[in-house]
Design a protein around this motif. Structure first.
Motif, mmCIF file in Angstrom:
data_model
loop_
_atom_site.group_PDB
_atom_site.id
_atom_site.type_symbol
_atom_site.label_atom_id
_atom_site.label_comp_id
_atom_site.label_asym_id
_atom_site.label_seq_id
_atom_site.Cartn_x
_atom_site.Cartn_y
_atom_site.Cartn_z
ATOM 1 N N LEU A 447 0.697 -1.434 0.102
ATOM 2 C CA LEU A 447 -0.219 -0.337 0.202
ATOM 3 C C LEU A 447 0.381 1.614 -0.465
ATOM 4 O O LEU A 447 0.615 2.398 -0.728
ATOM 5 C CB LEU A 447 -1.123 0.221 1.236
ATOM 6 C CG LEU A 447 -2.049 0.982 1.308
ATOM 7 C CD1 LEU A 447 -2.752 1.357 0.326
ATOM 8 C CD2 LEU A 447 -2.396 1.224 2.663
ATOM 9 N N SER A 448 1.926 0.946 0.505
ATOM 10 C CA SER A 448 2.811 2.603 0.594
ATOM 11 C C SER A 448 3.369 2.440 -0.628
ATOM 12 O O SER A 448 3.426 4.065 -0.753
ATOM 13 C CB SER A 448 3.817 2.085 1.871
ATOM 14 O OG SER A 448 3.149 2.356 3.564
ATOM 15 N N GLY A 449 3.474 1.710 -0.993
ATOM 16 C CA GLY A 449 4.610 1.549 -2.489
ATOM 17 C C GLY A 449 3.507 2.115 -3.707
ATOM 18 O O GLY A 449 3.614 3.339 -3.830
ATOM 19 N N ILE A 450 1.831 1.798 -3.699
ATOM 20 C CA ILE A 450 0.921 2.337 -4.320
ATOM 21 C C ILE A 450 1.290 4.254 -4.200
ATOM 22 O O ILE A 450 1.111 4.538 -5.187
ATOM 23 C CB ILE A 450 -0.186 1.580 -4.166
ATOM 24 C CG1 ILE A 450 0.254 0.131 -4.480
ATOM 25 C CG2 ILE A 450 -1.246 2.018 -4.909
ATOM 26 C CD1 ILE A 450 -1.368 -0.705 -4.576
ATOM 27 N N ILE A 451 0.530 3.894 -2.881
ATOM 28 C CA ILE A 451 0.803 5.637 -2.634
ATOM 29 C C ILE A 451 1.345 6.637 -3.162
ATOM 30 O O ILE A 451 1.323 7.653 -3.237
ATOM 31 C CB ILE A 451 0.069 6.011 -1.332
ATOM 32 C CG1 ILE A 451 -1.950 5.139 -0.898
ATOM 33 C CG2 ILE A 451 -0.625 7.292 -1.177
ATOM 34 C CD1 ILE A 451 -1.433 5.238 0.156
ATOM 35 N N THR A 452 2.938 5.975 -2.292
ATOM 36 C CA THR A 452 4.264 6.976 -2.745
ATOM 37 C C THR A 452 4.283 6.983 -4.177
ATOM 38 O O THR A 452 4.912 8.224 -4.929
ATOM 39 C CB THR A 452 5.447 6.038 -2.200
ATOM 40 O OG1 THR A 452 4.875 5.959 -1.401
ATOM 41 C CG2 THR A 452 6.609 6.925 -2.656
ATOM 42 N N SER A 453 3.787 6.488 -5.499
ATOM 43 C CA SER A 453 4.099 5.955 -6.750
ATOM 44 C C SER A 453 3.456 7.359 -7.404
ATOM 45 O O SER A 453 3.475 7.624 -8.013
ATOM 46 C CB SER A 453 3.490 4.734 -7.040
ATOM 47 O OG SER A 453 3.134 4.745 -8.829
ATOM 48 N N LEU A 454 1.530 7.349 -6.229
ATOM 49 C CA LEU A 454 0.563 7.956 -6.837
ATOM 50 C C LEU A 454 1.128 9.402 -7.151
ATOM 51 O O LEU A 454 0.686 10.356 -7.717
ATOM 52 C CB LEU A 454 -0.783 7.657 -6.872
ATOM 53 C CG LEU A 454 -1.615 6.195 -6.854
ATOM 54 C CD1 LEU A 454 -2.265 5.589 -6.141
ATOM 55 C CD2 LEU A 454 -1.544 6.375 -7.970
ATOM 56 N N LEU A 455 1.930 9.657 -5.482
ATOM 57 C CA LEU A 455 2.096 11.417 -5.146
ATOM 58 C C LEU A 455 3.297 11.504 -6.757
ATOM 59 O O LEU A 455 3.325 12.499 -6.786
ATOM 60 C CB LEU A 455 3.072 10.773 -3.902
ATOM 61 C CG LEU A 455 1.673 10.496 -2.530
ATOM 62 C CD1 LEU A 455 2.927 10.918 -1.375
ATOM 63 C CD2 LEU A 455 0.950 12.055 -2.713
ATOM 64 N N ALA A 456 4.158 10.540 -6.275
ATOM 65 C CA ALA A 456 5.395 11.096 -7.885
ATOM 66 C C ALA A 456 4.756 11.214 -8.983
ATOM 67 O O ALA A 456 5.109 12.337 -9.693
ATOM 68 C CB ALA A 456 6.404 9.690 -7.506
ATOM 69 N N GLN A 457 3.218 10.512 -9.562
ATOM 70 C CA GLN A 457 2.648 10.313 -10.841
ATOM 71 C C GLN A 457 2.360 11.819 -10.236
ATOM 72 O O GLN A 457 1.632 12.584 -11.859
ATOM 73 C CB GLN A 457 1.796 9.734 -10.971
ATOM 74 C CG GLN A 457 2.662 8.176 -11.248
ATOM 75 C CD GLN A 457 1.060 7.266 -10.913
ATOM 76 O OE1 GLN A 457 0.773 7.165 -12.377
ATOM 77 N NE2 GLN A 457 1.839 6.204 -10.475
ATOM 78 N N GLY A 458 1.496 12.712 -9.367
ATOM 79 C CA GLY A 458 1.802 14.385 -9.842
ATOM 80 C C GLY A 458 -0.155 13.828 -9.115
ATOM 81 O O GLY A 458 -0.447 15.361 -9.084
ATOM 82 N N HIS A 459 -0.415 12.894 -8.187
ATOM 83 C CA HIS A 459 -1.700 13.576 -7.787
ATOM 84 C C HIS A 459 -1.773 13.955 -6.609
ATOM 85 O O HIS A 459 -0.813 14.255 -5.953
ATOM 86 C CB HIS A 459 -2.297 11.628 -7.539
ATOM 87 C CG HIS A 459 -2.525 11.277 -8.388
ATOM 88 N ND1 HIS A 459 -1.498 10.461 -8.784
ATOM 89 C CD2 HIS A 459 -4.027 11.269 -9.282
ATOM 90 C CE1 HIS A 459 -2.053 9.640 -10.452
ATOM 91 N NE2 HIS A 459 -3.588 9.883 -9.772
ATOM 92 N N THR A 460 -2.880 14.585 -6.484
ATOM 93 C CA THR A 460 -2.651 15.591 -4.477
ATOM 94 C C THR A 460 -2.221 13.800 -3.425
ATOM 95 O O THR A 460 -2.901 13.258 -4.179
ATOM 96 C CB THR A 460 -3.554 16.079 -4.669
ATOM 97 O OG1 THR A 460 -5.274 15.405 -4.812
ATOM 98 C CG2 THR A 460 -3.892 17.505 -5.621
#
Ligand SMILES: NC(=O)C1=CN([C@@H]2O[C@H](COP(=O)(O)OP(=O)(O)OC[C@H]3O[C@@H](n4cnc5c(N)ncnc54)[C@H](O)[C@@H]3O)[C@@H](O)[C@H]2O)[C@@H](O)CC1
Ligand SMILES: [K+]
Length: 509
Positions: A447-460
């Motif tokens: 889960l941490s990997g998924i959310i960090t990835s989405l953050l890196a992709q520019g999601h708020t």
């Protein structure tokens, strides 16, 4: 979808009656029709036998109307109705309709001794959201018979004896439903771990309450569903390159738990960021590179644990830290120094804190003000307890987390069944995906990997938390279609992320 209080659902129903110019009996008929369709699906093609236990209010009225429909469809139906001095008007009308069709109604009291035919399905229509106080001990024998019967129990709207929107003492008599068909929206009590033994599963039935009226009812609670998260997805661009999708920095692992960093890193890449760099203690270098060639790896000067954060840490798009990291005093000091550095920077990467990073924060309450605003913390219940202190029930837990998030302007993801995402504006989103098979080692790292990835992709940060939690649960649900829940591993969740994306982006699924 909103999660409303009993009072607001009542308002919603009453306003719908006026706006659609229908009577409350007609609305009850609609509710019973929705129940009937759902129960037909539950039993499939076969003729089934039902014992319907009805109360004296409108929940009982639903049960009576449902009994009529099941009878007309050719099922074997026994209806029991609680003896009472006065019934709701809608309840009485439905009793009358049964009499007119010569369908018998047996009387029921808290003292009744019941016999449930083998293989019959019990329908609990005793009390709905109109429960005014916990059921007293007089109800214990009746509810005990229902709860200990080997028959499946389907509850209408809410398991009888459970409040929809406030704490119920669990020593009070409460129906233990196998499945609850709840009307119009999810109820808070159906989502809380404390009541899991009464509410193992629920399905929401649309009864056509007016959408415009729902929009006027405000609530801090939302039930996160596919249509909500679909709005958060960012489309891929044709001329993208790996830099477009962001570079995630995954910080974690120590001697003995390098796997946590591997899982988080793999999950991040599978979620779609362009690049990941893992920062781990030196002992994990060969392990991580061997297990995961797509990752770039940087190592701490120390072999066994993290003792410093490199200068370039702030160059990345998002940082996820804490997975298997340990709480060594060196790591603790390094985190404090990182906060001091971040304080001086005009702009910083988005941050996610998991596991031992949270444990370090919990140990140092005076650092909470130093956590950059809008960071995401992903505690499991024990880590949360260390962070915010004990709670007496789930309602208090949510209230404390909302308070904490507002105070420190953070996002907290409370992991578990129906993971709750609490935002700085105190909104709480309960997730609708996931299954018990996901309570397995490493699932949280994924889960941490998924959310960090989405953050890196520019999601708020808020969008990343919502989308990430939903996607994680969905990947687990898809995994459970081919792998038994007992056998699901964190690696299986990663392996099904691609299908989860496909499912989420396919309007026909
Ligand atoms: N109002 C509507 O238009 C609709 C209502 N619906 C159904 O109506 C239900 C709510 O109905 P009601 O408001 O009539 O409430 P309930 O059917 O939940 O029961 C309320 C009755 O139980 C009594 N009661 C409450 N707590 C008690 C306790 N601890 N011991 C003994 N008696 C107690 C109340 O005085 C009242 O007479 C919903 O849950 C749903 O099933 C559905 O038919 C959909 C439409
Ligand atoms: K009920």
């Amino acid at each position: 979808m909103k999660i409303l209080s009993a009072a607001d659902i009542y308002k919603w129903e009453q306003a719908t009656l006026i706006s659609q110019n229908i009577s409350s009996v007609e609305l009850m008929e609609r509710a019973a029709e929705a129940l009937f369709q759902a129960i037909q699906q539950y039993v499939g093609e076969r003729q089934a036998s039902f014992v319907i236990l009805c109360g004296f209010g409108n929940n009982g009225g639903d049960g009576l109307a449902l009994g009529r429909m099941l009878h007309m469809a050719g099922h074997i139906v026994r209806i029991h109705l609680l003896e009472h001095t006065s019934y709701s008007a809608e309840n009485e009308i439905n009793q009358q309709r049964l009499h007119e069709m010569d369908i018998s109604i047996s009387s029921l009291s808290p003292e009744s001794i019941l016999e449930f035919p083998a293989k019959s399905i019990l329908i609990d229509a005793l009390f709905g959201y109109g429960l005014a106080r916990p059921l007293d001990d007089r109800w214990k024998p009746l509810l005990y018979q229902i709860n200990t019967a080997s028959n499946p129990v389907l509850s209408i709207d809410i398991p009888s004896g459970l409040f929809a929107d406030k704490p119920t003492p669990i020593e009070a008599p409460i129906i233990q439903a196998h499945l609850t068909y709840t009307f119009a929206c999810a109820k808070l009590s159906l989502l809380f771990p404390k009541y899991a033994s009464f509410t193992s599963n629920f399905q929401i039935l649309d009864i056509g309450l007016e959408k415009n009226i729902e929009n006027t009812l405000s609530t801090p609670y939302e039930y996160l569903q596919k249509e909500d998260v679909q709005l958060l997805i960012r489309p891929l661009q044709k001329f993208s390159h790996k830099g477009t999708f962001g570079h995630a920095y995954m910080v974690g692992g120590r001697y003995g738990s390098i796997g946590a960093a591997i899982l988080a890193s793999k999950a991040a890449l599978k979620t779609g960021c362009g690049l990941i760099t893992a920062y781990i203690p030196a002992c994990g270098y060969t392990i991580l590179q061997g297990a995961f060639p797509e990752a770039q790896v940087e190592t701490d000067p120390l072999d066994t644990h993290i003792s410093m954060f490199p200068k370039q840490i702030t160059d990345y798009d998002a940082i996820g830290m804490g997975m298997g990291m340990g709480t060594h005093p060196d790591t603790e000091i390094a985190l404090r120094q990182l906060f001091e550095r971040l304080k001086l920077m005009p702009s910083i990467p988005h941050l996610l804190f998991d596991a031992d990073a949270i444990n370090i924060l919990a140990k140092n309450p005076d650092w909470h003000v130093l956590i950059p605003p809008n960071s995401i913390l992903t505690p499991h219940p024990k880590e949360l307890e260390r962070l915010i202190g004990l709670w007496t029930d789930d309602f208090e837990k949510i209230a404390k987390v909302r308070d904490w998030c507002r105070r420190y302007q953070q996002i907290v993801v409370i992991k578990g069944a129906n993971t709750a995402i609490v935002l700085p504006n105190e909104m709480v989103h309960f997730n609708s995906t996931g299954n018990p098979g996901m309570a397995t080692g490493g699932s949280g790292d994924v889960l941490s990997g998924i959310i960090t990835s989405l953050l890196a992709q520019g999601h708020t940060p808020a969008d990343a938390a919502l989308l990430g939690v939903y996607l994680h649960g969905l990947a687990g649900d898809i995994a459970a279609t081919t792998i038994h829940e007992r056998s699901i591993t964190a690696t299986d969740i990663i392996a099904h992320l691609s299908s989860a994306w496909q499912h989420l982006q396919n309007p026909y699924l």
